[in-house]
Design an enzyme around this catalytic site. Structure first.
Site, PDB file in Angstrom:
ATOM      1  N   ARG A 122       0.824  -1.207   0.000  1.00  0.00           N
ATOM      2  CA  ARG A 122       0.000   0.000   0.000  1.00  0.00           C
ATOM      3  C   ARG A 122       0.858   1.256   0.000  1.00  0.00           C
ATOM      4  NH1 ARG A 122      -3.946  -0.610   4.329  1.00  0.00           N
ATOM      5  NH2 ARG A 122      -4.840  -1.817   2.655  1.00  0.00           N
ATOM      6  N   TYR A 123       1.916   1.230   0.783  1.00  0.00           N
ATOM      7  CA  TYR A 123       2.779   2.407   0.904  1.00  0.00           C
ATOM      8  C   TYR A 123       4.002   2.224   0.009  1.00  0.00           C
ATOM      9  CZ  TYR A 123      -0.074   3.193   5.064  1.00  0.00           C
ATOM     10  OH  TYR A 123      -1.110   3.394   5.928  1.00  0.00           O
ATOM     11  N   ARG A 126       7.168   0.221   2.024  1.00  0.00           N
ATOM     12  CA  ARG A 126       7.032  -0.894   2.969  1.00  0.00           C
ATOM     13  C   ARG A 126       5.857  -1.789   2.586  1.00  0.00           C
ATOM     14  NH1 ARG A 126       5.289   3.886   4.534  1.00  0.00           N
ATOM     15  NH2 ARG A 126       3.663   4.231   6.104  1.00  0.00           N
ATOM     16  N   CYS A 135      -3.316 -18.337  14.551  1.00  0.00           N
ATOM     17  CA  CYS A 135      -2.935 -17.644  15.769  1.00  0.00           C
ATOM     18  C   CYS A 135      -3.142 -18.606  16.930  1.00  0.00           C
ATOM     19  CB  CYS A 135      -3.827 -16.425  16.004  1.00  0.00           C
ATOM     20  SG  CYS A 135      -3.630 -15.148  14.750  1.00  0.00           S
ATOM     21  N   CYS A 139      -8.655 -13.488  18.092  1.00  0.00           N
ATOM     22  CA  CYS A 139      -9.293 -12.312  18.674  1.00  0.00           C
ATOM     23  C   CYS A 139     -10.649 -12.135  18.026  1.00  0.00           C
ATOM     24  CB  CYS A 139      -8.476 -11.054  18.399  1.00  0.00           C
ATOM     25  SG  CYS A 139      -6.786 -11.150  18.978  1.00  0.00           S
ATOM     26  N   CYS A 142     -10.816  -9.357  15.370  1.00  0.00           N
ATOM     27  CA  CYS A 142      -9.804  -9.406  14.303  1.00  0.00           C
ATOM     28  C   CYS A 142     -10.289  -8.725  13.037  1.00  0.00           C
ATOM     29  CB  CYS A 142      -9.453 -10.851  13.983  1.00  0.00           C
ATOM     30  SG  CYS A 142      -8.163 -10.987  12.729  1.00  0.00           S
ATOM     31  N   ARG A 144      -8.899  -9.280  10.219  1.00  0.00           N
ATOM     32  CA  ARG A 144      -8.767 -10.276   9.143  1.00  0.00           C
ATOM     33  C   ARG A 144      -9.570 -11.531   9.454  1.00  0.00           C
ATOM     34  NH1 ARG A 144      -2.908  -9.102   9.290  1.00  0.00           N
ATOM     35  NH2 ARG A 144      -2.872  -7.064   8.294  1.00  0.00           N
ATOM     36  N   ASP A 303     -12.002  -1.401  13.049  1.00  0.00           N
ATOM     37  CA  ASP A 303     -12.274  -1.419  11.607  1.00  0.00           C
ATOM     38  C   ASP A 303     -13.731  -1.737  11.277  1.00  0.00           C
ATOM     39  OD1 ASP A 303      -9.745  -0.813  10.696  1.00  0.00           O
ATOM     40  OD2 ASP A 303      -9.079  -2.900  10.811  1.00  0.00           O
ATOM     41  N   ASP A 340      -7.707   3.213  10.272  1.00  0.00           N
ATOM     42  CA  ASP A 340      -7.221   2.583   9.045  1.00  0.00           C
ATOM     43  C   ASP A 340      -8.382   2.719   8.067  1.00  0.00           C
ATOM     44  OD1 ASP A 340      -5.609   1.274   7.259  1.00  0.00           O
ATOM     45  OD2 ASP A 340      -4.972  -0.247   8.695  1.00  0.00           O
ATOM     46  N   LYS A 347      -3.556   4.234   7.142  1.00  0.00           N
ATOM     47  CA  LYS A 347      -3.748   4.734   8.504  1.00  0.00           C
ATOM     48  C   LYS A 347      -3.737   6.249   8.519  1.00  0.00           C
ATOM     49  CE  LYS A 347      -1.501   0.644  10.273  1.00  0.00           C
ATOM     50  NZ  LYS A 347      -1.042   0.140   8.952  1.00  0.00           N
TER      51      LYS A 347
HETATM   52  C1  LIG Z   1      -0.163  -0.765   8.792  1.00  0.00           C
HETATM   53  C2  LIG Z   1       0.386  -1.121   7.515  1.00  0.00           C
HETATM   54  C3  LIG Z   1       1.734  -0.896   7.206  1.00  0.00           C
HETATM   55  C4  LIG Z   1       2.677  -0.248   8.181  1.00  0.00           C
HETATM   56  O1  LIG Z   1       2.302   1.057   8.470  1.00  0.00           O
HETATM   57  P1  LIG Z   1       3.153   1.925   9.487  1.00  0.00           P
HETATM   58  O2  LIG Z   1       2.354   3.187   9.645  1.00  0.00           O
HETATM   59  O3  LIG Z   1       4.488   2.140   8.853  1.00  0.00           O
HETATM   60  O4  LIG Z   1       3.276   1.148  10.753  1.00  0.00           O
HETATM   61  C5  LIG Z   1       2.183  -1.257   5.965  1.00  0.00           C
HETATM   62  N1  LIG Z   1       1.364  -1.805   5.045  1.00  0.00           N
HETATM   63  C6  LIG Z   1       0.066  -2.028   5.300  1.00  0.00           C
HETATM   64  C7  LIG Z   1      -0.783  -2.618   4.238  1.00  0.00           C
HETATM   65  C8  LIG Z   1      -0.470  -1.690   6.542  1.00  0.00           C
HETATM   66  O5  LIG Z   1      -1.767  -1.943   6.794  1.00  0.00           O
END
Ligand SMILES: *Cc1c(COP(=O)(O)O)cnc(C)c1O
Length: 437
Positions: A122-123, A126, A135, A139, A142, A144, A303, A340, A347
């Site tokens: 998404r980002y 990362r 798990c 939870c 959850c 997911r 969520d 989120d 987020k």
């Molecule tokens: C939460 C999340 C991250 C990490 O986000 P940070 O704000 O860096 O902790 C990365 N990818 C996805 C898809 C996420 O949901």
């Protein structure tokens, strides 16, 4: 010498008559004896549900599986189980079958943003890497729920390799977040293998693990596991405590072992109605976390996943909690409150407002006590035109490989070198009319 509560001794005895209580610290014993049906919970807690309720609960468990470790079950106070924060997180509610019109199976669009098996990208820099779909405890809240416990979504070797290849192929990925399911449910050698593969990728700068093991199965954090993890630095761990009651002698030991292995620890809390939607509970939780070397990282708004409606609070409750923390306690005991956002928007941080007003050279601020103050801005600041030509700039960035990426979103609107002046949604009538001309 380990000290077991009477409840723990009773539970161990009921699970396995005559079993050595020493098994209690063996995480595999807990996995072998995870509780997966309503009847066993009744027997172990010494409670009984009316027939009708039991039927509803059994229906719920067919849709969303039940799984509780004996350890986590032992934290429940049976005499007031209905209001018990551990019970509510671990035990199904017939309300999970209520699906609101605005609920979604995959609210975060994790499957849509999945370019390779087990990956959500998404980002820009990362990725989320789902290495396991099981798990120790499921939870009830959850996000997911659609995936966990589903035997069809257990990642196999081929999928794990495909995900690693995707990361290796994308040099902008500098941070890999192992999640699931719980990555610490993998056997030590498999986890070691995945971490080794990731670490061998030159552009992967940090690896993170998201796990609830310290909360629901602290005995999983063995000396051997800590030693393996310590070989893969820089490695960060985020865990998931939601209530001060979860911080026990055993979970403290697990956290200490991870911290002693040099792993920076964070915590992600979910704001849950009836569990922790209270400023005093949250403050106590945050204080206990920092006492155990865990830095509160995020507090999540619950969520929009299906079956979670009964756990959701208004956003105002979260703001009220953050208001009760900022200024009132140590800065590092305050998590960032985030929503989120649906559809893969990611987020988004939410804060009370501290900036009340401003003019050309003053800002007006208020603090946590209600004091209103002013900050006088400099008269002598010379804005420097930035064309992102860092070689010519007086500031010494001096990165050999200053990986330059173009500005995105609001950052772009604020920049000097990009001429964009608006960000415009493309699906409006007005834009359609323009395109027709
Ligand atoms: C939460 C999340 C991250 C990490 O986000 P940070 O704000 O860096 O902790 C990365 N990818 C996805 C898809 C996420 O949901």
């Amino acid at each position: 010498m380990p000290i077991y509560s009477t409840t723990q001794q009773e539970i161990a005895e009921k699970i396995e008559h005559g079993s050595e209580i020493s098994h209690w610290e063996d995480w595999r014993w807990h996995i072998r004896h995870t509780i997966q049906d309503i009847g066993t919970v009744e027997r172990l807690l010494g409670i009984e549900f009316p027939e009708k309720k039991r039927k509803q609960l059994e229906e719920t468990v067919e849709r969303f599986p039940l799984r509780i470790t004996p350890y986590y079950l032992s934290l429940i106070q049976a005499d007031d189980y209905e209001n018990d924060p551990v019970f509510m997180q671990a035990f199904p509610s017939e309300k999970e079958l209520i699906v609101e019109s605005y609920d979604m199976a995959d609210p975060l669009a994790e499957d849509t943003d999945s370019p390779a098996a087990c990956i959500t990208h998404r980002y820009p820099d990362r990725v989320l890497f789902l290495v396991s779909n099981v798990c120790a405890m499921y939870c009830r809240h959850c996000t997911r729920k659609r995936k966990v416990g589903d035997v069809d979504s257990i990642p196999d070797d081929r999928e794990i390799r495909e995900a690693i290849a995707y990361i290796a192929d994308h040099p902008r990925i500098r941070d890999v977040l192992l999640s699931g399911g719980d990555p610490l449910m993998l056997p030590d050698d498999r986890l070691d293998w995945i971490l080794t593969e990731l670490q061998a990728i030159p552009h992967v700068e940090v690896i993170r693990i998201g796990t609830r093991a310290p909360v629901v199965l602290p005995y999983r954090i063995t000396e051997e596991l800590a030693a393996i993890l310590a070989r893969h630095h820089p490695l960060w761990i985020n865990t998931h405590f939601n209530h001060p009651r979860e911080i026990t002698t055993s979970s403290k030991q697990a956290l200490a072992r991870l911290a002693d292995a040099g792993i920076p620890l964070g915590n992600q809390t979910v704001l849950l109605a009836g569990v922790n939607d209270c400023p005093r509970i949250m403050r106590s939780l945050m204080h206990k976390l920092v006492q155990n070397r865990v830095r509160p990282y995020y507090m999540y708004q619950c969520d929009l996943s299906e079956g979670l409606a009964h756990f959701r609070t208004p956003v105002g409750k979260g703001i009220e909690i953050i208001e009760s923390l900022i200024g009132h306690t140590s800065g590092f005991a305050v998590p960032t409150y985030v929503i989120d956002a649906p559809g893969g928007a990611g987020k988004i941080p939410i804060m009370p407002n501290y900036l009340i007003s401003w003019s050309t050279n003053k800002v007006v601020l208020r603090n946590y006590e209600g004091v209103i103050s002013t900050y006088r801005e400099p008269d002598c600041y010379l804005p420097v035109y930035c064309d992102r030509n860092c070689e010519e700039c007086s500031l010494q960035l001096k990165l050999e490989d200053a990986d330059e990426s173009k500005a995105v979103g609001i950052e772009k609107l604020l920049s000097d070198y990009d001429e964009t002046i608006t960000l415009v949604p493309q699906d409006t009538d007005r834009i359609d009319r323009r395109n027709d001309d």
